[in-house]
Design an enzyme around this catalytic site. Structure first.
Site, PDB file in Angstrom:
ATOM      1  N   THR A 259       0.804  -1.228   0.000  1.00  0.00           N
ATOM      2  CA  THR A 259       0.000   0.000   0.000  1.00  0.00           C
ATOM      3  C   THR A 259       0.835   1.276   0.000  1.00  0.00           C
ATOM      4  O   THR A 259       1.947   1.309   0.554  1.00  0.00           O
ATOM      5  CB  THR A 259      -0.908   0.011   1.249  1.00  0.00           C
ATOM      6  OG1 THR A 259      -1.456   1.324   1.425  1.00  0.00           O
ATOM      7  CG2 THR A 259      -0.140  -0.327   2.525  1.00  0.00           C
TER       8      THR A 259
ATOM      9  N   GLU B  22       0.259   3.602   1.874  1.00  0.00           N
ATOM     10  CA  GLU B  22       0.416   4.005   3.281  1.00  0.00           C
ATOM     11  C   GLU B  22       1.839   3.762   3.775  1.00  0.00           C
ATOM     12  O   GLU B  22       2.260   4.347   4.776  1.00  0.00           O
ATOM     13  CB  GLU B  22      -0.571   3.231   4.165  1.00  0.00           C
ATOM     14  CG  GLU B  22      -1.964   3.814   4.195  1.00  0.00           C
ATOM     15  CD  GLU B  22      -2.045   5.183   4.857  1.00  0.00           C
ATOM     16  OE1 GLU B  22      -1.660   5.299   6.022  1.00  0.00           O
ATOM     17  OE2 GLU B  22      -2.483   6.133   4.192  1.00  0.00           O
TER      18      GLU B  22
ATOM     19  N   TYR C 206      -1.064   0.410  10.827  1.00  0.00           N
ATOM     20  CA  TYR C 206      -1.393  -0.290   9.571  1.00  0.00           C
ATOM     21  C   TYR C 206      -0.226  -0.200   8.592  1.00  0.00           C
ATOM     22  O   TYR C 206       0.203  -1.211   8.018  1.00  0.00           O
ATOM     23  CB  TYR C 206      -2.666   0.326   8.962  1.00  0.00           C
ATOM     24  CG  TYR C 206      -2.956  -0.119   7.548  1.00  0.00           C
ATOM     25  CD1 TYR C 206      -3.550  -1.355   7.292  1.00  0.00           C
ATOM     26  CD2 TYR C 206      -2.644   0.696   6.455  1.00  0.00           C
ATOM     27  CE1 TYR C 206      -3.821  -1.764   5.986  1.00  0.00           C
ATOM     28  CE2 TYR C 206      -2.913   0.301   5.148  1.00  0.00           C
ATOM     29  CZ  TYR C 206      -3.498  -0.932   4.923  1.00  0.00           C
ATOM     30  OH  TYR C 206      -3.754  -1.332   3.633  1.00  0.00           O
TER      31      TYR C 206
ATOM     32  N   LYS D 256       2.020  -3.303   7.138  1.00  0.00           N
ATOM     33  CA  LYS D 256       2.120  -3.562   5.695  1.00  0.00           C
ATOM     34  C   LYS D 256       3.579  -3.539   5.226  1.00  0.00           C
ATOM     35  O   LYS D 256       3.964  -4.276   4.319  1.00  0.00           O
ATOM     36  CB  LYS D 256       1.312  -2.527   4.917  1.00  0.00           C
ATOM     37  CG  LYS D 256      -0.170  -2.811   4.871  1.00  0.00           C
ATOM     38  CD  LYS D 256      -0.510  -3.968   3.915  1.00  0.00           C
ATOM     39  CE  LYS D 256      -2.002  -4.196   3.830  1.00  0.00           C
ATOM     40  NZ  LYS D 256      -2.373  -5.381   3.044  1.00  0.00           N
TER      41      LYS D 256
HETATM   42  P1  NAP Z   1     -11.323  -4.720   2.608  1.00  0.00           P
HETATM   43  O1  NAP Z   1     -12.543  -4.401   1.787  1.00  0.00           O
HETATM   44  O2  NAP Z   1     -11.229  -4.172   3.989  1.00  0.00           O
HETATM   45  O3  NAP Z   1     -11.199  -6.316   2.669  1.00  0.00           O
HETATM   46  C1  NAP Z   1     -10.369  -6.963   3.574  1.00  0.00           C
HETATM   47  C2  NAP Z   1     -10.687  -8.450   3.534  1.00  0.00           C
HETATM   48  O4  NAP Z   1      -9.811  -9.134   4.462  1.00  0.00           O
HETATM   49  C3  NAP Z   1     -12.124  -8.816   3.936  1.00  0.00           C
HETATM   50  O5  NAP Z   1     -12.583  -9.862   3.113  1.00  0.00           O
HETATM   51  C4  NAP Z   1     -11.938  -9.330   5.357  1.00  0.00           C
HETATM   52  O6  NAP Z   1     -12.953 -10.215   5.785  1.00  0.00           O
HETATM   53  C5  NAP Z   1     -10.620 -10.055   5.220  1.00  0.00           C
HETATM   54  N1  NAP Z   1      -9.991 -10.354   6.506  1.00  0.00           N
HETATM   55  C6  NAP Z   1      -9.828  -9.521   7.566  1.00  0.00           C
HETATM   56  N2  NAP Z   1      -9.218 -10.164   8.575  1.00  0.00           N
HETATM   57  C7  NAP Z   1      -8.989 -11.436   8.137  1.00  0.00           C
HETATM   58  C8  NAP Z   1      -8.396 -12.569   8.718  1.00  0.00           C
HETATM   59  N3  NAP Z   1      -7.892 -12.550   9.951  1.00  0.00           N
HETATM   60  N4  NAP Z   1      -8.329 -13.720   7.978  1.00  0.00           N
HETATM   61  C9  NAP Z   1      -8.839 -13.765   6.720  1.00  0.00           C
HETATM   62  N5  NAP Z   1      -9.421 -12.703   6.130  1.00  0.00           N
HETATM   63  C10 NAP Z   1      -9.486 -11.559   6.821  1.00  0.00           C
HETATM   64  O7  NAP Z   1     -10.003  -4.265   1.842  1.00  0.00           O
HETATM   65  P2  NAP Z   1      -9.787  -3.931   0.277  1.00  0.00           P
HETATM   66  O8  NAP Z   1     -10.021  -2.482   0.076  1.00  0.00           O
HETATM   67  O9  NAP Z   1     -10.486  -4.932  -0.542  1.00  0.00           O
HETATM   68  O10 NAP Z   1      -8.209  -4.127   0.159  1.00  0.00           O
HETATM   69  C11 NAP Z   1      -7.648  -5.403  -0.174  1.00  0.00           C
HETATM   70  C12 NAP Z   1      -6.221  -5.453   0.319  1.00  0.00           C
HETATM   71  O11 NAP Z   1      -5.475  -4.420  -0.315  1.00  0.00           O
HETATM   72  C13 NAP Z   1      -6.042  -5.229   1.810  1.00  0.00           C
HETATM   73  O12 NAP Z   1      -4.948  -6.010   2.224  1.00  0.00           O
HETATM   74  C14 NAP Z   1      -5.719  -3.760   1.925  1.00  0.00           C
HETATM   75  O13 NAP Z   1      -4.977  -3.519   3.096  1.00  0.00           O
HETATM   76  C15 NAP Z   1      -4.901  -3.562   0.667  1.00  0.00           C
HETATM   77  N6  NAP Z   1      -4.922  -2.233   0.072  1.00  0.00           N
HETATM   78  C16 NAP Z   1      -6.105  -1.609  -0.165  1.00  0.00           C
HETATM   79  C17 NAP Z   1      -6.091  -0.373  -0.785  1.00  0.00           C
HETATM   80  C18 NAP Z   1      -7.382   0.346  -1.110  1.00  0.00           C
HETATM   81  O14 NAP Z   1      -7.327   1.558  -1.368  1.00  0.00           O
HETATM   82  N7  NAP Z   1      -8.513  -0.338  -1.162  1.00  0.00           N
HETATM   83  C19 NAP Z   1      -4.876   0.221  -1.172  1.00  0.00           C
HETATM   84  C20 NAP Z   1      -3.701  -0.474  -0.942  1.00  0.00           C
HETATM   85  C21 NAP Z   1      -3.724  -1.713  -0.330  1.00  0.00           C
HETATM   86  P3  NAP Z   1     -14.086  -9.683   6.813  1.00  0.00           P
HETATM   87  O15 NAP Z   1     -14.842  -8.636   6.087  1.00  0.00           O
HETATM   88  O16 NAP Z   1     -14.854 -10.887   7.172  1.00  0.00           O
HETATM   89  O17 NAP Z   1     -13.318  -9.104   7.992  1.00  0.00           O
HETATM   90  O1  F7E Z   2      -9.011   8.132   4.396  1.00  0.00           O
HETATM   91  C1  F7E Z   2      -9.311  11.607   5.544  1.00  0.00           C
HETATM   92  C2  F7E Z   2      -8.386  10.674   6.300  1.00  0.00           C
HETATM   93  O2  F7E Z   2      -9.969   6.081   5.413  1.00  0.00           O
HETATM   94  C3  F7E Z   2      -8.534   8.967   3.371  1.00  0.00           C
HETATM   95  C4  F7E Z   2      -7.244   2.105   2.893  1.00  0.00           C
HETATM   96  O3  F7E Z   2      -7.815   1.395   1.831  1.00  0.00           O
HETATM   97  O4  F7E Z   2      -6.102   3.587   1.407  1.00  0.00           O
HETATM   98  C5  F7E Z   2      -7.012   3.543   2.481  1.00  0.00           C
HETATM   99  O5  F7E Z   2      -6.514   4.268   3.598  1.00  0.00           O
HETATM  100  C6  F7E Z   2      -8.238  10.350   3.920  1.00  0.00           C
HETATM  101  C7  F7E Z   2      -7.390  10.345   5.188  1.00  0.00           C
HETATM  102  O6  F7E Z   2      -8.355   5.908   3.449  1.00  0.00           O
HETATM  103  C8  F7E Z   2     -12.545  11.361   7.136  1.00  0.00           C
HETATM  104  O7  F7E Z   2      -7.830  11.339   7.428  1.00  0.00           O
HETATM  105  C9  F7E Z   2     -11.209  12.947   6.497  1.00  0.00           C
HETATM  106  O8  F7E Z   2      -6.434  11.361   5.113  1.00  0.00           O
HETATM  107  O9  F7E Z   2     -10.617   6.702   3.054  1.00  0.00           O
HETATM  108  P1  F7E Z   2      -9.579   6.656   4.101  1.00  0.00           P
HETATM  109  P2  F7E Z   2      -6.803   5.810   3.848  1.00  0.00           P
HETATM  110  O10 F7E Z   2      -6.590   6.081   5.282  1.00  0.00           O
HETATM  111  O11 F7E Z   2      -6.046   6.648   2.867  1.00  0.00           O
HETATM  112  C10 F7E Z   2      -4.805   3.027   1.674  1.00  0.00           C
HETATM  113  C11 F7E Z   2      -3.988   3.123   0.424  1.00  0.00           C
HETATM  114  C12 F7E Z   2      -4.879   1.678   2.255  1.00  0.00           C
HETATM  115  O12 F7E Z   2      -4.001   0.842   2.038  1.00  0.00           O
HETATM  116  C13 F7E Z   2      -5.915   1.432   3.285  1.00  0.00           C
HETATM  117  O13 F7E Z   2      -6.161   0.052   3.468  1.00  0.00           O
HETATM  118  O14 F7E Z   2      -9.465  10.971   4.284  1.00  0.00           O
HETATM  119  N1  F7E Z   2     -10.629  11.765   6.174  1.00  0.00           N
HETATM  120  N2  F7E Z   2     -12.398  12.731   7.094  1.00  0.00           N
HETATM  121  C14 F7E Z   2     -11.425  10.770   6.549  1.00  0.00           C
HETATM  122  N3  F7E Z   2     -11.302   9.437   6.432  1.00  0.00           N
HETATM  123  C15 F7E Z   2     -12.297   8.658   6.914  1.00  0.00           C
HETATM  124  N4  F7E Z   2     -12.208   7.327   6.780  1.00  0.00           N
HETATM  125  N5  F7E Z   2     -13.411   9.206   7.510  1.00  0.00           N
HETATM  126  C16 F7E Z   2     -13.586  10.553   7.653  1.00  0.00           C
HETATM  127  O15 F7E Z   2     -14.587  11.014   8.175  1.00  0.00           O
END
Ligand code: NAP
Ligand code: F7E
Length: 324
Positions: free
Chosen positions: A126, A128, A150, A154
């Site tokens: 990520t 992050e 987090y 990662k």
């Molecule tokens: P998500 O919607 O939060 O999905 C996470 C998945 O992991 C869910 O299916 C969850 O199941 C499962 N999980 C959680 N704890 C687990 C455990 N102990 N054992 C097995 N499964 C478990 O995340 P996403 O947005 O699809 O992201 C997919 C991956 O990419 C994650 O690793 C995330 O950190 C990474 N990532 C996401 C982004 C983004 O912007 N979306 C960017 C960079 C990296 P439950 O719902 O049952 O808990």
């Molecule tokens: O926040 C600001 C918050 O929670 C984005 C995950 O998928 O992407 C995700 O992480 C921004 C941050 O995503 C609210 O402070 C303001 O600056 O949507 P977010 P994230 O933290 O960037 C990365 C790449 C991952 O890997 C992660 O798994 O928005 N913000 N106000 C807020 N964020 C939330 N959630 N809620 C608010 O009310």
């Protein structure tokens, strides 16, 4: 001959889109899914693919679950998408985040090493990990500086993936994906929180929207585009690490403007700032440089932020009007 794929995190946003992509390519798809007290398959149901996936119950923090999943699936490709993925929660549950988001990556790598080192592995890394950014545009060579438990977890998973590639010659790739969103995004993430609120406000079911730091900037893309990059990484002759991003950064404030404007409303009339949504340490700005993925994977983001927000608002307008 068709291939077998194992996806952890199959019930998450990316798991659902990746499963759909692989099914369309003719893969047999196995999903590792933790047993919860309520049904967590709503995304698979929404994409109408739940019957096509073989579910294996298990948890990535349990090594025996992962070993059993690798053996049962006879996987050719293993995508590790499972994580405690919400940055805010990682300060409340730092140890669990370390175990599920970090150490569990080693469970996956060990299972591959012990059972079949030919399995190709994708680790969901990520942006992050860049946290307090060390370069204006972040690429594969930018130093890391995570700002949340987090991000730290990662980073451990990322380096273990690199280490197992170098130590044991595994085909293990790390995708450093910037924020990607969709109508299947979890409601706690800011884009979906906004599009859900836009729909409720437009339909008279909510009056205001409380947010935290709306000056934060993110490089937002569409999850449907990003899962294609995951698959492409595992089709290369050699494993590597890739930044996957759009190359455009936008404030949360501007993202809100785009979403509200889609239904003819002005964001400033509804947004309230609530300090409870501020984080102990913020990632102020992320901006990815996807040049390597463009050149080597021939991958490019296809969806603009305007198209993405329109897609998400429209989906939430439908859900809210159906009483969901
Ligand atoms: P998500 O919607 O939060 O999905 C996470 C998945 O992991 C869910 O299916 C969850 O199941 C499962 N999980 C959680 N704890 C687990 C455990 N102990 N054992 C097995 N499964 C478990 O995340 P996403 O947005 O699809 O992201 C997919 C991956 O990419 C994650 O690793 C995330 O950190 C990474 N990532 C996401 C982004 C983004 O912007 N979306 C960017 C960079 C990296 P439950 O719902 O049952 O808990
Ligand atoms: O926040 C600001 C918050 O929670 C984005 C995950 O998928 O992407 C995700 O992480 C921004 C941050 O995503 C609210 O402070 C303001 O600056 O949507 P977010 P994230 O933290 O960037 C990365 C790449 C991952 O890997 C992660 O798994 O928005 N913000 N106000 C807020 N964020 C939330 N959630 N809620 C608010 O009310």
């Amino acid at each position: 001959m068709s291939k077998n794929a194992l996806i952890t995190g199959i019930t998450g946003q990316d798991g659902a889109y990746l499963a759909q992509l692989l099914l369309n390519k003719g893969y047999r798809v196995y999903g590792l899914m933790p047993r919860r007290s309520t049904d967590t398959r709503w995304r698979l149901l929404e994409l109408n693919i739940e019957k096509d996936i073989s579910i294996i119950y298990g948890d990535v923090s349990d090594l025996s679950s992962v070993i059993r999943a690798v053996e049962t699936s006879k996987a050719d490709e293993f995508y590790n998408l499972a994580a405690q993925s919400f940055v805010g929660t990682s300060w409340d549950q730092p140890v669990l985040t370390a175990q599920v988001t970090g150490v569990a990556v080693t469970h996956c790598l060990e299972a591959i090493r012990l059972i079949n080192p030919k399995i190709r592995f994708y680790q969901a890394s990520t942006s992050e990990m860049f946290g307090l950014i060390q370069a204006e545009r972040q690429s594969e060579t930018t130093p890391f500086y995570p700002r949340s438990p987090y991000g730290v977890a990662k980073l451990y998973g990322h380096w273990m993936t690199v280490n197992y590639r170098e130590s044991f010659q595994l085909h293990a790739s790390s995708g450093i994906l910037f924020n990607h969103e969709s109508p299947l995004r979890g409601i706690e993430f800011v884009t979906r929180k906004v599009t859900d609120a836009v729909a409720r406000i437009k339909q008279g079911k909510q009056k205001t929207l409380s947010l935290g730091n709306i000056d934060a900037k993110r490089d937002w893309g569409f999850a449907g585009d990003y899962v294609e990059a995951m698959w492409l990484m595992l089709q290369q002759d050699t494993a590597d690490d890739y930044v996957v991003a759009t190359g455009r950064t936008t404030t949360v404030r501007e993202m809100c403007n785009i979403a509200f404007a889609h239904v003819g409303l002005k964001a400033e009339d509804y947004i309230r700032i609530d300090p409870k949504f501020y984080r102990p340490a913020e990632v102020d700005i992320l901006l990815g440089d996807p040049t390597k993925a463009n050149k080597k994977l021939h991958w490019k983001a296809q969806t603009s932020l305007e198209q993405l927000m329109a897609m998400m608002v429209d989906a939430d307008m439908r859900r809210v009007s159906e009483g969901r």
